[in-house]
Design a protein around this motif. Structure first.
Motif, PDB file in Angstrom:
ATOM      1  N   LEU A 244       0.842  -1.192   0.000  1.00  0.00           N
ATOM      2  CA  LEU A 244       0.000   0.000   0.000  1.00  0.00           C
ATOM      3  C   LEU A 244       0.882   1.250   0.000  1.00  0.00           C
ATOM      4  N   ILE A 245       0.635   2.156  -0.951  1.00  0.00           N
ATOM      5  CA  ILE A 245       1.360   3.424  -1.011  1.00  0.00           C
ATOM      6  C   ILE A 245       0.392   4.556  -0.694  1.00  0.00           C
ATOM      7  N   ILE A 246       0.705   5.307   0.354  1.00  0.00           N
ATOM      8  CA  ILE A 246      -0.108   6.458   0.757  1.00  0.00           C
ATOM      9  C   ILE A 246       0.522   7.714   0.180  1.00  0.00           C
ATOM     10  N   THR A 247      -0.199   8.398  -0.713  1.00  0.00           N
ATOM     11  CA  THR A 247       0.356   9.585  -1.365  1.00  0.00           C
ATOM     12  C   THR A 247      -0.794  10.498  -1.784  1.00  0.00           C
ATOM     13  N   HIS A 248      -0.584  11.295  -2.827  1.00  0.00           N
ATOM     14  CA  HIS A 248      -1.632  12.194  -3.324  1.00  0.00           C
ATOM     15  C   HIS A 248      -1.508  12.297  -4.836  1.00  0.00           C
ATOM     16  N   THR A 249      -2.545  12.804  -5.489  1.00  0.00           N
ATOM     17  CA  THR A 249      -2.605  12.759  -6.951  1.00  0.00           C
ATOM     18  C   THR A 249      -1.533  13.594  -7.624  1.00  0.00           C
ATOM     19  N   GLN A 250      -0.992  14.619  -6.939  1.00  0.00           N
ATOM     20  CA  GLN A 250       0.002  15.495  -7.550  1.00  0.00           C
ATOM     21  C   GLN A 250       1.435  15.119  -7.175  1.00  0.00           C
ATOM     22  N   ASP A 251       1.642  13.951  -6.585  1.00  0.00           N
ATOM     23  CA  ASP A 251       2.998  13.552  -6.206  1.00  0.00           C
ATOM     24  C   ASP A 251       3.857  13.381  -7.464  1.00  0.00           C
ATOM     25  N   ASN A 252       5.185  13.426  -7.283  1.00  0.00           N
ATOM     26  CA  ASN A 252       6.079  13.383  -8.445  1.00  0.00           C
ATOM     27  C   ASN A 252       6.313  11.946  -8.925  1.00  0.00           C
ATOM     28  N   PHE A 253       7.178  11.834  -9.923  1.00  0.00           N
ATOM     29  CA  PHE A 253       7.362  10.555 -10.620  1.00  0.00           C
ATOM     30  C   PHE A 253       8.093   9.498  -9.793  1.00  0.00           C
ATOM     31  N   SER A 254       8.554   9.850  -8.587  1.00  0.00           N
ATOM     32  CA  SER A 254       9.235   8.852  -7.763  1.00  0.00           C
ATOM     33  C   SER A 254       8.306   7.684  -7.431  1.00  0.00           C
ATOM     34  N   ILE A 255       7.007   7.964  -7.341  1.00  0.00           N
ATOM     35  CA  ILE A 255       6.038   6.893  -7.080  1.00  0.00           C
ATOM     36  C   ILE A 255       6.078   5.860  -8.201  1.00  0.00           C
ATOM     37  N   GLU A 256       6.112   6.352  -9.435  1.00  0.00           N
ATOM     38  CA  GLU A 256       6.134   5.434 -10.576  1.00  0.00           C
ATOM     39  C   GLU A 256       7.413   4.602 -10.604  1.00  0.00           C
TER      40      GLU A 256
END
Length: 334
Positions: free
Chosen positions: A5-17
């Motif tokens: 599970l990754i907790i973040t937000h819609t405008q987070d940067n490309f590090s999530i990808e």
């Protein structure tokens, strides 16, 4: 297949990808929870029935079971409750947002699985005073420091040390007419002593100004240490706070080796906090003395990740989450 599970937000940067790609390569599944879509678009429910706890996250696209996740990466909780103010009578908004935060953070604290970051950890690491005391105790060098709202104490500190930097202890910005002005680190000298009267309303942190040979940003993931340095003195804007010219310096960072004892003490710092991620700022003086400045519990790493071979920082994060690298055990009911 293990679920992450990754907790973040819609405008987070490309590090999530980038991290998600490595999680996929490790054979695990990613569930992304964008908190700015909670509660209007995302629905979160926890029930206890027939002796079992079950948690369900329902997004516009899919329904997910969260009570059997293998790990969670609590990265960001920005803009939670986005749009809720426009939907509610103003007299109910504050109470509703309190329940939204308490429900989400209560869920995150109670997850009985490995967690790379959580709200309580971030709150503890917000204490710059504790950071400095722990760093000093384990043998890291720190600048002479004063944290106060007493103008006279601050004046005496400045008069003693001559050149002093003043900084806020939290991420601080002033908003005026819709414009954000970030408060950076600034120099305070004897000419500015009268300005310290306003401390009465807002405490600040003061430190003896350390001359800089170079500045370091050290990202630690588990036991992996990624150290980078920059000559911030090459930019007039960045001499006191490199972030003032951060965009222009973004590709000027270079990998560096830490002295063995410094690296060991930084790993010990994470051991004390029992965390597996930290973005650490240090200054190296012209005399080659290493000064610990602070540790950021969720500091950004994307620009440094781009300077590694095949985004190694992202890979380290994915390996931790997928239990393919040594990690500090922080399960709630372990």
């Amino acid at each position: 297949m293990n679920k992450i599970l990754i907790i973040t937000h819609t405008q987070d940067n490309f590090s999530i990808e980038k991290v998600t790609q490595y999680i996929d390569k490790n054979g695990c599944e990613v569930i992304r929870f964008d908190v700015d879509d909670y509660p209007l678009k995302n629905k979160l429910s926890t029930t206890f029935e027939d002796g079992k706890w079950i948690t369900i996250l329902e997004t516009p696209e899919k329904k997910h079971r969260l009570d059997d996740i293998a790990a969670v990466w609590y990265r960001r909780a920005y803009n939670m409750g986005n749009g809720l103010r426009e939907e509610l009578d103003p007299k109910f908004y504050g109470a509703a947002m309190g329940e939204v935060r308490n429900t989400l953070f209560g869920f995150l604290e109670s997850i009985d699985a490995y967690s790379l970051g959580k709200p309580s950890v971030y709150r503890r690491l917000d204490s710059k005073e504790e950071q400095l005391k722990i760093a000093d105790k384990i043998g890291l060098k720190i600048p002479e420091t004063a944290i106060t709202n007493n103008p006279e104490e601050a004046r005496q500190f400045v008069l003693k040390h001559k050149n002093v930097v003043a900084k806020m202890q939290t991420g601080f910005a002033i908003y005026e007419d819709g414009v954000e002005s970030v408060v950076f680190t600034n120099v305070i000298n004897e000419e500015k002593l009268e300005e310290l009267d306003t401390l009465l309303y807002c405490p600040m942190q003061f430190q003896k100004k350390i001359e800089k040979q170079k500045e370091l940003r050290i990202t630690i993931v588990g036991r992996d240490v990624y150290a980078f340095e920059i000559d911030s003195q090459q930019s007039e804007k960045a001499k006191i706070d490199w972030r003032k010219d951060g965009v222009n310096l973004i590709d000027k960072w270079i990998p560096t080796e830490l002295p063995t004892d410094i690296e060991a003490k930084l790993l010990e710092l994470l051991d004390v906090y029992n965390v597996d991620y930290g973005a650490i700022d240090m200054i190296v003086s012209p005399e080659d003395e290493y000064y610990f400045i602070e540790i950021n519990s969720a500091g950004e790493f994307f620009w440094l990740d781009n300077l590694t071979e095949e985004n190694q920082i992202s890979k380290s994060i994915a390996d931790l989450l997928c239990d393919k690298a040594p990690r500090r055990n922080n399960m709630v009911l372990a």
